[in-house]
Design a protein around this motif. Structure first.
Motif, mmCIF file in Angstrom:
data_model
loop_
_atom_site.group_PDB
_atom_site.id
_atom_site.type_symbol
_atom_site.label_atom_id
_atom_site.label_comp_id
_atom_site.label_asym_id
_atom_site.label_seq_id
_atom_site.Cartn_x
_atom_site.Cartn_y
_atom_site.Cartn_z
ATOM 1 N N ALA A 9 0.855 -1.164 0.029
ATOM 2 C CA ALA A 9 -0.035 -0.007 0.057
ATOM 3 C C ALA A 9 1.036 1.339 -0.192
ATOM 4 N N PHE A 10 0.351 2.262 -0.719
ATOM 5 C CA PHE A 10 0.993 3.556 -0.575
ATOM 6 C C PHE A 10 0.418 4.279 0.834
ATOM 7 N N PRO A 11 1.325 4.231 1.734
ATOM 8 C CA PRO A 11 1.139 5.205 2.847
ATOM 9 C C PRO A 11 1.056 6.656 2.724
ATOM 10 N N THR A 12 -0.071 7.295 2.687
ATOM 11 C CA THR A 12 0.199 8.863 2.156
ATOM 12 C C THR A 12 0.393 9.824 3.338
ATOM 13 N N ASP A 13 -0.323 9.629 4.288
ATOM 14 C CA ASP A 13 0.180 10.486 5.584
ATOM 15 C C ASP A 13 0.475 9.312 6.902
ATOM 16 N N PHE A 14 1.366 9.982 7.399
ATOM 17 C CA PHE A 14 1.812 8.958 8.802
ATOM 18 C C PHE A 14 2.444 10.048 9.632
ATOM 19 N N ARG A 15 1.635 9.426 10.818
ATOM 20 C CA ARG A 15 1.960 10.436 12.041
ATOM 21 C C ARG A 15 2.120 9.624 13.458
ATOM 22 N N ASN A 16 3.058 9.729 14.152
ATOM 23 C CA ASN A 16 2.840 9.006 15.341
ATOM 24 C C ASN A 16 2.763 9.951 16.570
ATOM 25 N N VAL A 17 2.409 9.514 17.641
ATOM 26 C CA VAL A 17 2.120 10.288 18.921
ATOM 27 C C VAL A 17 2.147 9.426 20.166
ATOM 28 N N PHE A 18 3.127 9.527 21.016
ATOM 29 C CA PHE A 18 3.548 8.633 22.048
ATOM 30 C C PHE A 18 3.177 9.562 23.112
ATOM 31 N N GLU A 19 2.541 9.134 24.127
ATOM 32 C CA GLU A 19 2.156 9.679 25.418
ATOM 33 C C GLU A 19 1.735 8.894 26.545
ATOM 34 N N GLY A 20 2.361 8.927 27.671
ATOM 35 C CA GLY A 20 1.923 8.158 28.863
ATOM 36 C C GLY A 20 2.270 6.310 28.393
ATOM 37 N N HIS A 21 1.371 5.768 28.685
ATOM 38 C CA HIS A 21 1.263 4.570 28.229
ATOM 39 C C HIS A 21 0.538 3.932 26.945
ATOM 40 N N THR A 22 0.491 5.014 26.086
ATOM 41 C CA THR A 22 -0.102 4.707 24.898
ATOM 42 C C THR A 22 0.803 5.002 23.579
ATOM 43 N N ALA A 23 0.967 4.490 22.517
ATOM 44 C CA ALA A 23 1.611 4.785 21.404
ATOM 45 C C ALA A 23 0.596 4.623 20.008
ATOM 46 N N THR A 24 0.688 5.634 19.214
ATOM 47 C CA THR A 24 -0.401 5.649 18.276
ATOM 48 C C THR A 24 0.186 5.815 16.942
ATOM 49 N N GLN A 25 -0.412 5.100 15.917
ATOM 50 C CA GLN A 25 0.131 5.690 14.520
ATOM 51 C C GLN A 25 -1.221 6.171 13.907
ATOM 52 N N TYR A 26 -0.955 7.279 13.065
ATOM 53 C CA TYR A 26 -2.066 7.496 12.410
ATOM 54 C C TYR A 26 -1.749 7.435 10.902
ATOM 55 N N MET A 27 -2.474 6.776 10.029
ATOM 56 C CA MET A 27 -2.052 6.521 8.728
ATOM 57 C C MET A 27 -3.207 6.671 7.614
ATOM 58 N N SER A 28 -2.912 6.866 6.443
ATOM 59 C CA SER A 28 -3.967 6.922 5.496
ATOM 60 C C SER A 28 -3.133 6.091 4.430
ATOM 61 N N SER A 29 -3.814 5.218 3.686
ATOM 62 C CA SER A 29 -2.864 4.521 2.720
ATOM 63 C C SER A 29 -4.108 4.211 1.512
ATOM 64 N N LYS A 30 -3.190 3.828 0.539
ATOM 65 C CA LYS A 30 -4.088 3.512 -0.803
ATOM 66 C C LYS A 30 -3.420 2.143 -1.223
ATOM 67 N N GLY A 31 -4.212 1.314 -1.733
ATOM 68 C CA GLY A 31 -3.686 0.066 -2.172
ATOM 69 C C GLY A 31 -2.921 0.241 -3.384
ATOM 70 N N ARG A 32 -1.850 -0.672 -3.723
ATOM 71 C CA ARG A 32 -1.147 -0.509 -4.904
ATOM 72 C C ARG A 32 -1.730 -1.580 -6.071
ATOM 73 N N PRO A 33 -1.803 -0.787 -7.349
ATOM 74 C CA PRO A 33 -2.726 -1.397 -8.346
ATOM 75 C C PRO A 33 -1.993 -2.576 -9.064
ATOM 76 N N ASP A 34 -0.575 -2.527 -8.639
ATOM 77 C CA ASP A 34 0.477 -3.743 -9.403
ATOM 78 C C ASP A 34 0.245 -5.055 -8.585
#
Ligand code: FES
Ligand SMILES: [Fe+2]
Lengths: 100, 384
Positions: free
Chosen positions: B186-211
């Motif tokens: 997949a193409f990850p178009t947006d990618f962001r992380n936030v780590f805080e306290g006991h949580t770790a988060t990944q924010y991602m938008s993606s689009k499948g590869r046509p090949d």
């Protein structure tokens, strides 16, 4: 201590480089928060908060007051604006060094 | 020659931690333990026994009887207690021996190790802490409103044993932008992380590869908005919004694990799909099964990498990589005594990856793959 202790001195230096390298202190223009920032490109930003800075941030305080508390993904728009301003004024250099 | 040269880089495998993480660990769907039998769970290099007493409460104890070491997982449930198959000592969920049917009295010291339990979202959790602290109920994963109601499909739950890797390999994924293209297609178009306290988060938008035309992340007709948060060291909730040709489905994916040794863990994943309105039950089940299958494929894609890679304590990063070192610093909080947690392990850290350059290159590569394939197809059809 703790997790996966390094076995090489160089690893400790890498850790320092990747964790602390080129972090610049940026003060929020709207509150007393001071954070550390690194910016490799216009779109890339790394922001290291501290407990104290978090406590100063009005925007976060407002978000915490919401039902359900502050969503972790929300960032402070005022701080982001302050970072942009620091870049515009040449206080914060944009660009990676040897790829990071 | 004046070209600057540097020495060849060595991989630092590091020394694996001597303990297992502190925090809530999910053992699986709670009801699977309510069949009137004791269950065996391998975790933290030991054997645990799980059972539901007549009171329906789920209990977890160390798997070996403190009398003469009988295997409680092969015992029998008697009332609220687990009875050892060797001499019938009866152990309660509080860790105390409640009864020795053939004895006049139970020794005061007849107490075994128990794990505090909690149920959330239909799943059973235990608190693990090498320091023996009381369970911290404030950091249990959040309740998922509407899951387990008619609005969502039942959990589809799966278990997989992973050998040859420390469970940290799984955690590293949180900060790994580029592997979504290479491993999950997949193409990850947006990618962001936030780590805080006991949580770790990944924010991602993606689009499948046509090949690639594979399920999971790699379907060219689907775009994905994903928020994935680790609540503690071993339990992730992934909220996914999948847009398939304009048809949007909300999917909740659980990704959790139990470490079984320094180089193995049991991966569990579960999927619940928000039932799209206006569809009959059969179609809804079909959609849920397809998503279960495709995200299951996604995990297997990672597993193939983990089983063959080397442990690396000193990853070499480039600009387009996520904050692996900061993620590991966050993860370390679960491996030190509570008094040793440093502020920087829990302080909020935000990181946004610039995916511009990567996606430029990837789109060109995919276009080239498609062109080559079209040429090959044309050639074969001429031959035919
Ligand atoms: S070993 Fe369990 S009752 Fe004797
Ligand atoms: Fe992955």
């Amino acid at each position: 201590m703790g997790l996966f202790a390094p076995t090489r001195q160089e690893t400790v230096e890498d850790q320092r480089l990747y964790l602390d390298g080129r972090l610049r202190e940026i003060a929020c223009l709207d509150c007393l928060a001071k954070v550390k920032v690194k910016k490799n490109s216009e779109h890339h930003t790394a922001v290291q908060w501290t407990d104290v800075a978090l406590g100063h941030c009005q925007e976060f305080a407002r978000l915490s007051g919401q039902p359900g508390g502050r969503p972790v993904y929300e960032t402070c728009s005022r701080l982001m604006a302050s970072i942009d301003r620091a870049v515009a004024e040449g206080e914060l250099e944009v660009g990676a060094q040897d790829g990071y | 020659m004046s070209t600057a040269t540097t020495e060849a880089r060595a991989l630092d495998p590091g020394v694996a931690p001597a303990r297992y993480a502190r925090g809530w660990h999910c053992l699986g769907l709670a009801d699977t333990f309510r069949d009137g039998k004791p269950h065996r769970i391998n975790a933290f290099e030991r054997k645990l026994v799980v059972w539901a007493g007549a009171d329906d409460k789920l209990n977890v104890l160390d798997g070996y009887c403190r009398h003469m070491g009988g295997d409680l997982t092969q015992g029998e449930i008697k009332g609220d207690n687990i009875a050892c198959p060797f001499h019938d000592w009866r152990w309660g969920g509080d860790g105390k021996c409640k009864e020795i049917p053939y004895a006049r009295r139970v020794p005061m010291r007849a107490r075994t190790q128990r794990f505090e339990t909690a149920e959330r979202n239909g799943q059973l959790f235990i608190w693990h802490d090498p320091e023996g602290s009381a369970a911290d109920l404030d950091i249990l994963p959040p309740e998922l409103p509407d899951v387990l109601t008619d609005a969502y499909t039942d959990w589809s739950w799966h278990t997989k044993e992973i050998n040859g890797s420390h469970c940290r390999e799984l955690i590293d994924n949180v900060a790994d932008m580029a592997h979504f293209y290479y491993v999950h297609f997949a193409f990850p178009t947006d990618f962001r992380n936030v780590f805080e306290g006991h949580t770790a988060t990944q924010y991602m938008s993606s689009k499948g590869r046509p090949d690639m035309g594979q399920g999971g992340y790699g379907d060219e007709n689907s775009t994905l908005k994903s928020v994935a948060t680790y609540f503690g060291p071993a339990y992730m909730i992934n909220w996914l919004e999948v847009d398939y040709k304009g048809f949007v489905t909300e999917v909740i994916l659980i990704n959790c694990h139990l470490p079984t040794s320094p180089s193995s863990f049991t991966l569990q994943y579960g999927i619940s799909v928000k039932k799209p309105e206006g569809l009959d039950e059969k179609t809804v089940q079909y959609i849920a099964e397809r998503y279960t299958e495709s995200f299951g494929t996604g995990f297997l894609q990672d597993v193939a990498i983990w089983e063959n890679k080397a442990p690396v304590q000193n990853p070499l990063l480039c600009e387009e990589d996520g904050p692996v070192y900061q993620l590991r610093r966050w993860y370390e909080q679960f491996y030190v005594d509570q008094a040793e947690i440093k502020p920087e392990m829990v302080d909020r850290f935000e990181f946004e990856v610039d995916t511009t350059k990567a996606n430029e290159y990837w789109h060109a590569e995919v276009a080239e793959n498609l062109r080559r394939r079209a040429d090959e197809d044309a050639a074969t059809s001429v031959e035919a």
